[in-house]
Write a protein that holds these residues in place. Structure first.
Motif, PDB file in Angstrom:
ATOM      1  N   GLU A 177      -5.474  -1.870   5.465  1.00  0.00           N
ATOM      2  CA  GLU A 177      -6.171  -2.272   4.242  1.00  0.00           C
ATOM      3  C   GLU A 177      -7.503  -2.928   4.599  1.00  0.00           C
ATOM      4  O   GLU A 177      -8.520  -2.676   3.961  1.00  0.00           O
ATOM      5  CB  GLU A 177      -5.317  -3.256   3.425  1.00  0.00           C
ATOM      6  CG  GLU A 177      -4.047  -2.667   2.830  1.00  0.00           C
ATOM      7  CD  GLU A 177      -4.322  -1.663   1.727  1.00  0.00           C
ATOM      8  OE1 GLU A 177      -4.204  -0.446   2.007  1.00  0.00           O
ATOM      9  OE2 GLU A 177      -4.657  -2.056   0.596  1.00  0.00           O
ATOM     10  N   TYR A 183      -1.375  10.048   9.372  1.00  0.00           N
ATOM     11  CA  TYR A 183      -1.412  10.186   7.924  1.00  0.00           C
ATOM     12  C   TYR A 183      -1.452   8.802   7.283  1.00  0.00           C
ATOM     13  O   TYR A 183      -0.832   7.864   7.775  1.00  0.00           O
ATOM     14  CB  TYR A 183      -0.197  10.971   7.425  1.00  0.00           C
ATOM     15  CG  TYR A 183      -0.208  12.425   7.832  1.00  0.00           C
ATOM     16  CD1 TYR A 183      -1.406  13.107   8.044  1.00  0.00           C
ATOM     17  CD2 TYR A 183       0.975  13.128   8.007  1.00  0.00           C
ATOM     18  CE1 TYR A 183      -1.423  14.441   8.415  1.00  0.00           C
ATOM     19  CE2 TYR A 183       0.974  14.466   8.374  1.00  0.00           C
ATOM     20  CZ  TYR A 183      -0.234  15.122   8.576  1.00  0.00           C
ATOM     21  OH  TYR A 183      -0.245  16.439   8.935  1.00  0.00           O
ATOM     22  N   LEU A 184      -2.164   8.722   6.184  1.00  0.00           N
ATOM     23  CA  LEU A 184      -2.469   7.456   5.525  1.00  0.00           C
ATOM     24  C   LEU A 184      -1.217   6.605   5.268  1.00  0.00           C
ATOM     25  O   LEU A 184      -0.409   6.941   4.408  1.00  0.00           O
ATOM     26  CB  LEU A 184      -3.208   7.758   4.215  1.00  0.00           C
ATOM     27  CG  LEU A 184      -3.653   6.600   3.334  1.00  0.00           C
ATOM     28  CD1 LEU A 184      -4.417   5.562   4.123  1.00  0.00           C
ATOM     29  CD2 LEU A 184      -4.493   7.124   2.184  1.00  0.00           C
ATOM     30  N   ASN A 185      -1.095   5.551   6.043  1.00  0.00           N
ATOM     31  CA  ASN A 185       0.000   4.568   5.932  1.00  0.00           C
ATOM     32  C   ASN A 185       1.393   5.137   6.201  1.00  0.00           C
ATOM     33  O   ASN A 185       2.380   4.404   6.139  1.00  0.00           O
ATOM     34  CB  ASN A 185       0.012   3.890   4.548  1.00  0.00           C
ATOM     35  CG  ASN A 185      -1.204   3.002   4.339  1.00  0.00           C
ATOM     36  OD1 ASN A 185      -1.759   2.483   5.296  1.00  0.00           O
ATOM     37  ND2 ASN A 185      -1.612   2.840   3.096  1.00  0.00           N
ATOM     38  N   PRO A 208       0.831  -1.213   0.000  1.00  0.00           N
ATOM     39  CA  PRO A 208       0.000   0.000   0.000  1.00  0.00           C
ATOM     40  C   PRO A 208       0.868   1.267   0.000  1.00  0.00           C
ATOM     41  O   PRO A 208       1.921   1.292   0.618  1.00  0.00           O
ATOM     42  CB  PRO A 208      -0.783  -0.102   1.318  1.00  0.00           C
ATOM     43  CG  PRO A 208      -0.653  -1.523   1.762  1.00  0.00           C
ATOM     44  CD  PRO A 208       0.650  -2.008   1.227  1.00  0.00           C
ATOM     45  N   SER A 209       0.410   2.286  -0.722  1.00  0.00           N
ATOM     46  CA  SER A 209       1.141   3.561  -0.786  1.00  0.00           C
ATOM     47  C   SER A 209       1.014   4.330   0.527  1.00  0.00           C
ATOM     48  O   SER A 209       0.060   4.141   1.271  1.00  0.00           O
ATOM     49  CB  SER A 209       0.574   4.445  -1.893  1.00  0.00           C
ATOM     50  OG  SER A 209       0.882   3.931  -3.147  1.00  0.00           O
ATOM     51  N   GLU A 210       1.962   5.222   0.751  1.00  0.00           N
ATOM     52  CA  GLU A 210       1.874   6.148   1.881  1.00  0.00           C
ATOM     53  C   GLU A 210       1.491   7.518   1.334  1.00  0.00           C
ATOM     54  O   GLU A 210       2.068   7.971   0.361  1.00  0.00           O
ATOM     55  CB  GLU A 210       3.235   6.250   2.590  1.00  0.00           C
ATOM     56  CG  GLU A 210       3.730   4.908   3.104  1.00  0.00           C
ATOM     57  CD  GLU A 210       4.959   5.046   4.007  1.00  0.00           C
ATOM     58  OE1 GLU A 210       5.384   6.188   4.277  1.00  0.00           O
ATOM     59  OE2 GLU A 210       5.474   3.998   4.431  1.00  0.00           O
ATOM     60  N   ILE A 211       0.512   8.162   1.960  1.00  0.00           N
ATOM     61  CA  ILE A 211       0.118   9.497   1.515  1.00  0.00           C
ATOM     62  C   ILE A 211       0.287  10.452   2.691  1.00  0.00           C
ATOM     63  O   ILE A 211      -0.500  10.450   3.630  1.00  0.00           O
ATOM     64  CB  ILE A 211      -1.346   9.553   1.037  1.00  0.00           C
ATOM     65  CG1 ILE A 211      -1.704   8.331   0.187  1.00  0.00           C
ATOM     66  CG2 ILE A 211      -1.626  10.872   0.320  1.00  0.00           C
ATOM     67  CD1 ILE A 211      -1.473   8.410  -1.263  1.00  0.00           C
ATOM     68  N   SER A 212       1.280  11.286   2.592  1.00  0.00           N
ATOM     69  CA  SER A 212       1.586  12.222   3.671  1.00  0.00           C
ATOM     70  C   SER A 212       0.555  13.345   3.720  1.00  0.00           C
ATOM     71  O   SER A 212       0.051  13.771   2.691  1.00  0.00           O
ATOM     72  CB  SER A 212       2.983  12.794   3.422  1.00  0.00           C
ATOM     73  OG  SER A 212       3.329  13.618   4.472  1.00  0.00           O
ATOM     74  N   VAL A 261      -2.457  13.471   4.603  1.00  0.00           N
ATOM     75  CA  VAL A 261      -3.884  13.128   4.500  1.00  0.00           C
ATOM     76  C   VAL A 261      -4.187  12.121   5.601  1.00  0.00           C
ATOM     77  O   VAL A 261      -3.617  11.031   5.615  1.00  0.00           O
ATOM     78  CB  VAL A 261      -4.193  12.507   3.124  1.00  0.00           C
ATOM     79  CG1 VAL A 261      -5.665  12.132   3.026  1.00  0.00           C
ATOM     80  CG2 VAL A 261      -3.799  13.459   2.003  1.00  0.00           C
TER      81      VAL A 261
END
Ligand SMILES: Nc1ncnc2c1ncn2[C@@H]1O[C@H](COP(=O)(O)OP(=O)(O)OP(=O)(O)O)[C@@H](O)[C@H]1O
Ligand SMILES: [Mg+2]
Lengths: 264, 436
Positions: free
Chosen positions: A157, A143-145, A91-95, A97
């Protein structure tokens, strides 16, 4: 409501000019859980990504029908809105958010304008699902992941799966990186989704996960297509004996597609 | 459009009269006179990789006259009012229009604690001796270049903040500097002084609404005495015609901390210098800045931390989004002087390019004259990660919304750090408009 179906027909997928998936066929109905197993590099993630619509993977032939409708013509977000979910291997990391903002945004796009989930309802649902997955409440505001450990990402997930309630989920190595307790928690999460309106395709290397989530069917993938199918007992045999017996049975020398073609 | 004088017409006579008309103490008049003389001789600054020779630094109206009486809160323009949180007892607000104070709301607590929070004109008149100690002192010199000299000669607005020893201000001090007359020059001077072991949060907004040519020449001096802690937030949003030179400098003594959070959203050409001097042992600086470049604007940002003291820590983070044909240079400099042992300097510069015609240069520079230190940098210029887009879209989020989330997330380090809800929301809106 009619039972949902996901039907993959004669699917061929290329990555950067190399055909990885070749004449792949599979049908999953609501209420069913299928497992796909196979050696490294045989195209499992490629299949999952192509079905979800990852731009790097080109479908050259075939169809993927969700309730009869070919989703291959749809954009990635439309496939999700049609009821598809992909739990990713990486899974990607989105800083910047937060998990909670992201999930609310995802739920609301799906519900459509004017039909947004109320903040209270959302928070209650998120609290409940996080508790079910034994996640610390602080993860809602993280933050997301970002900076999540491997296992935390996988749990996240499944949180998304429980929050978004798709018709079909493809879970790509959802068990990798999980400790024994986390494995049970994640498996329980998936099991809690079990109902006639939900179908699931689990990609895994280990029988262990299937001890907790009993699959209706197990498929072995080699050379980009299903070479053997069976019930839950097939996974057990693979765990004990590996893949060699299947290769022998079918006269396969190299289970990976690209390499075999190079030899040919 | 009427054009204003295009050359520098301000002489000693003009400056002297201006200073006297404002009732300034003699030392300030003298400083201004010296500055006028220096302005003639000094050159424009030469920022790395940006040519500013053709920029307008001289076309503006300096002394805007007109009706500048006090305004009620509801008489402030909508664009200014949206920057204010709902009125509360603890609030401390100064609003300056074209350099003149037009609105103030000061809490009882601030007065009880002996904190000074006044416009610079009042400070010069009523607290002249105190101001004199800090005005253009350790942080900025009048003779650095033509623009610093212009600034002192023509300073026409600003505020003075003075926090006594051991006073910890909880509520932030908020200022809004707004340009009303489309040609008015904003020569704003901000001085923030936090005495030993005190703590203060200062937040400023710069806004203008006209695209006519004008000049903003801003200097902030921030002094953190031993053990003091200063958080300095700034959101700049001048319209297209405004050419801006903004210097924000901090000077941190022993065990003091200065934290910057700057949202640099100007639409016009901008030259920005954010420097922190870590003078004392154990001093800390944290300099975060975000910006969005669009249209044809050219900008140059220097973030600079100078380590003198031992065990000092300096952190630089710059995130920028570039679109259209905008061009920005980001120079991050960590300078560790000899003797600043056990110090640590780190920087990250990231630029997100949304257009192929835009230019974004990230230049992390470590200048280290001491062996016993740690330092590091990371820099990147690139597009939005397609894997991130795929991830978000696989949850049903549209392409446009996914892009929006990623950009806002990318600029969040500064937005999240600003202390007032209204300002955070406003900055988010400005970002929204700029990246669309
Ligand atoms: N983006 C890509 N670029 C180049 N090659 C790729 C790409 N994605 C997959 N491949 C190649 O396609 C083949 C199948 O990869 P895939 O990731 O689908 O395998 P997998 O079955 O999921 O393996 P694993 O069990 O290790 O996760 C591999 O040979 C891989 O190197
Ligand atoms: Mg894989």
């Amino acid at each position: 409501m009619a039972t949902p179906t996901l039907k993959i027909e004669n699917l061929h997928v290329e990555v950067e000019g190399t055909e990885i998936i070749k004449d792949f066929n599979l049908e999953i109905k609501g209420g069913e859980i299928h497992a796909i197993m196979g050696p490294n590099g045989t195209g499992k993630s490629t299949l999952a990504s192509a079905i979800m619509g990852h731009p790097k993977y080109t479908v050259t032939q075939g169809k993927v029908l969700l309730d009869g409708e070919n989703i291959l013509d749809m954009d990635v977000d439309e496939r999700a809105k049609a009821g598809l979910f992909l739990g990713m291997q990486y899974p990607s990391e989105i800083s910047g958010v937060t998990n909670s903002d992201f999930l609310r945004s995802a739920i609301n796009t799906k519900r459509g304008e004017g039909n947004e989930i109320s903040l209270m309802k959302f928070i209650r649902k998120m609290d409940e699902k996080m508790e079910q997955l034994e996640m610390d409440p602080s993860f809602a505001q993280r933050y997301l992941n970002e900076g999540f450990s491997g296992g935390e990402k996988k749990r996240n997930e499944i949180l998304q799966l429980l929050m978004l309630e798709p018709k079909f989920a493809i879970l790509d190595e959802i068990d990798s990186g999980l400790d024994i307790d986390a494995l049970k928690v994640v498996a329980n999460g998936v099991n809690s989704m079990r109902n006639p309106e939900f179908g699931c395709l689990i990609i895994t290397h280990y029988q262990r996960l299937l001890n907790y989530i009993t699959p209706d069917q197990v498929h072995v993938i080699m050379q980009g297509r299903i070479v053997k199918s069976g019930g839950a007992e097939l996974a057990e045999r693979l765990e004990n004996e590996g893949y060699d017996w299947i290769k022998e049975e079918l006269g396969i020398e190299n289970e990976k597609v690209g390499e075999q073609e190079q030899e040919a | 459009m009427m054009s204003v004088d295009t050359k520098w017409t301000f002489d000693e006579k003009y400056v002297k009269e201006y200073s006297q008309r404002r009732g300034e103490p003699e030392w300030l008049t003298e400083e201004r006179l010296l500055a006028v003389r220096l302005a003639e001789k000094l050159e424009l600054p030469k920022p790395e990789k940006t040519n500013i020779k053709t920029w307008n630094f001289t076309s503006f109206k300096h002394d805007v006259t007109g009706d500048y009486g006090e305004l009620k809160r509801e008489e402030l323009p909508e664009e200014v009012r949206v920057l204010l949180d709902r009125a509360s007892e603890g609030e401390n607000i100064l609003v300056l229009r074209d350099g003149k104070l037009v609105y103030r709301s000061i809490s009882e607590r601030l007065k009880e604690q002996g904190v000074l929070f006044v416009d610079i004109e009042t400070a010069a008149k009523e607290h002249g001796d105190l101001l004199k100690q800090y005005f253009m002192s350790h942080a900025v010199d009048v003779d650095e270049n033509k623009l610093t000299a212009h600034h002192v000669a023509l300073m026409n607005g600003g505020v003075f903040v003075y926090v006594p020893k051991n006073v910890e201000m909880e509520e932030p001090l908020q200022t809004i500097y707004w340009q009303e007359d489309p040609e008015a020059a904003i020569f704003n001077h901000v001085t923030v002084v936090a005495e030993d072991n005190s703590q203060v949060t200062y937040l400023e907004n710069y806004v203008s609404f006209s695209e006519q040519d004008a000049v903003a020449n801003i200097i902030s001096e921030v002094y953190a005495k031993p053990g003091a802690n200063i958080s300095y937030g700034g959101v700049d949003h001048f319209e297209k015609g405004m050419t801006t030179s903004v210097i924000r400098r901090g000077y941190a003594e022993k065990d003091a901390t200065i934290k910057w959070a700057l949202g640099q959203m100007n639409e016009g050409n901008t030259l920005s210098d954010n420097t922190t001097i870590l003078k004392g042992d154990g001093a800390n600086a944290d300099a975060k800045a975000v910006s969005v470049g669009r249209g044809k604007q050219s900008q140059n940002f220097l973030t600079h931390i100078v380590h003198h003291g031992k065990h000092t820590d300096g952190q630089i983070l710059t995130h920028a989004v570039m679109k259209d044909e905008a061009s920005s240079i980001f120079n991050g400099v960590s300078k560790i002087e000899k003797g600043a042992t056990k110090s640590n300097g780190e920087q990250t510069e990231r630029v997100l390019m949304l257009s192929e015609r835009a230019r974004g240069d990230a230049n992390p520079i470590l200048l280290i004259d001491e062996d016993d230190v740690t330092a590091g940098h990371a820099a990147s210029v690139g597009q939005i990660d397609p894997m991130q887009m795929f991830y978000l879209m696989s949850r049903g989020i549209s392409e446009k919304e996914a892009e929006r989330l990623i950009i806002h997330g990318f600029l969040a380090p500064v937005v999240d750090q600003l202390p007032l809800q209204a300002v955070r929301e406003r900055l988010t809106e400005v970002i929204e408009r700029k990246v669309q």
